[in-house]
Design a protein around this motif. Structure first.
Motif, short mmCIF file in Angstrom:
data_model
loop_
_atom_site.label_atom_id
_atom_site.label_comp_id
_atom_site.label_asym_id
_atom_site.label_seq_id
_atom_site.Cartn_x
_atom_site.Cartn_y
_atom_site.Cartn_z
N THR A 93 0.84 -1.20 0.00
CA THR A 93 0.00 0.00 0.00
C THR A 93 0.87 1.24 0.00
O THR A 93 1.99 1.25 0.53
N GLY A 94 0.33 2.32 -0.57
CA GLY A 94 1.07 3.57 -0.71
C GLY A 94 0.98 4.48 0.49
O GLY A 94 1.48 5.60 0.45
N GLY A 95 0.36 4.04 1.58
CA GLY A 95 0.25 4.87 2.77
C GLY A 95 -0.38 4.09 3.91
O GLY A 95 -0.89 2.98 3.74
N LYS A 96 -0.33 4.68 5.11
CA LYS A 96 -0.81 4.00 6.30
C LYS A 96 -2.31 3.79 6.30
O LYS A 96 -2.81 2.75 6.74
N SER A 97 -3.07 4.77 5.82
CA SER A 97 -4.52 4.63 5.81
C SER A 97 -4.96 3.48 4.91
O SER A 97 -5.85 2.70 5.25
N LEU A 98 -4.32 3.38 3.75
CA LEU A 98 -4.60 2.26 2.85
C LEU A 98 -4.20 0.93 3.50
O LEU A 98 -4.90 -0.07 3.37
N TYR A 99 -3.07 0.93 4.19
CA TYR A 99 -2.63 -0.29 4.87
C TYR A 99 -3.66 -0.76 5.89
O TYR A 99 -4.01 -1.94 5.96
#
Length: 357
Positions: A149-155
């Motif tokens: 994922t490209g960021g923590k929220s997506l993760y």
């Protein structure tokens, strides 16, 4: 472009399926795939453009000895699998790399030893997204060996749906954006300081009203927008004597513009399309040592609130322009020391090996 027949066509190790054009804004896919090319011979497959060409024609554009780019001569994305099966020398590949779940039908036709889903955006929330995209993502997640994922929220979102998810926020080429001796671009000549600048795609993720209202409150400041228009109309753009639209610039040109920003801005709207974004330009702005003003995007707010000025409206924006954060350079350096596109790509490569071991 050269046409190649199925019989003598180059064998590929890895096929990348990407919703973004390689020649569009240079961002995560280009950075990662160009680095993985040291280990793989890669075909990048873009979404098709409707065309009148014979579907027996197979054309690729060679970027270098390791990467080819293909725009399939088909009318619909569902036809890509049979199209590639017809024209490629082999239909078994080491690695299938997906940037969009819309390509998942190719898995019915082509075989991959391992499948990677590099999720850089929540595309189902973007303007004009297909109603089938959520179902297609479920299918892709079921097939994927590993998810990035490209960021923590997506993760946080994707880790609930797959057993093997890793967060790889977008990185930065520090030397590229930290250059200081660039000649001032001609289309910046005559634009008065202070320049409050943005570069990137101009679409439904940008808070156009915020720009309109802030520009009206600070007529002495210049608001410069660099980038292509996408999914919105020219008529949607705020217009004023101190708002400038300079169009799309190449990746190589961006440092020359960024050098002359007095403040770098990220005026994102807070809506569904920005709920999971982690803007790559944050680190690029940092590499250029520019004061940064941003709306309260979740991943920006929780990771960079110590050095990025966060705003909620035009009044906040004006205050931030007049009173930028001081002593942010040390915080920038500490953040940038921990990341590079080289290390990101290498760690991704190692994760793939572990996932299929």
């Amino acid at each position: 472009m050269k046409n190649h027949s199925k019989n003598g066509f180059q064998k590929y190790d890895m096929i990348v399926f990407c919703h973004l054009r390689w020649d569009f804004v240079y961002q995560r896919p280009q950075h990662i795939i160009s680095r993985l090319a040291k280990d793989y011979k890669i075909l990048v497959v873009e979404e098709p453009l409707k065309r009148n060409e014979e579907k027996s024609v197979f054309s690729v554009r060679k970027l270098d000895s390791k990467i080819d780019v293909c725009q399939p001569a088909v009318d619909h994305i569902d036809e890509i699998g049979p199209y590639l099966k017809k024209h490629l020398k082999d239909t078994d590949f080491s690695l299938g790399w997906f940037y969009s779940a819309a390509f998942v039908p190719v898995l019915e036709t082509l075989d991959f030893e391992s499948v990677v889903y590099d999720c850089m955006d929540e595309l189902s929330l973007f303007k004009g997204a297909s109603s089938k995209l959520l179902e297609q993502e479920q299918q892709l997640l079921a097939a994927a060996d590993v998810v990035y994922t490209g960021g923590k929220s997506l993760y946080e979102s994707k880790k609930q749906k797959h057993h093997n998810v890793f967060c790889f926020p977008s990185s930065v080429d520090i030397s590229h954006f930290s250059s200081r001796n660039n000649a001032k671009p001609l289309d910046l000549e005559g634009i008065p300081s202070p320049i409050i600048g943005y570069y990137g795609v101009i679409d439904e993720r940008i808070d156009l009203n915020l720009i309109r209202e802030t520009a009206a409150k600070r007529p002495d400041a210049s608001f410069v927008m660099i980038g292509p228009l996408c999914k919105i109309e020219e008529s949607d753009l705020p217009r004023a004597q101190n708002i400038y639209y300079l169009g799309m610039k190449s990746y190589d040109e961006l440092p020359s513009y960024l050098q002359y920003f007095d403040v770098a801005m990220m005026p994102f709207a807070l809506n569904d399309s920005t709920k999971f974004i982690s803007p790559t330009k944050t680190l690029e702005y940092m590499a250029a040592e520019k004061p940064i003003i941003s709306t309260k995007i979740k991943d920006v707010a929780r990771d960079y609130s110590n050095c990025v000025t966060l705003i909620k409206d035009a009044d906040d924006f004006i205050t931030a322009i007049e009173n930028p954060k001081q002593n942010f350079r040390r915080e920038y350096r500490e953040i940038l020391q921990k990341t590079s596109w080289d290390s990101t790509a290498e760690n991704m490569r190692l994760m793939i090996k572990r996932a299929i071991a």
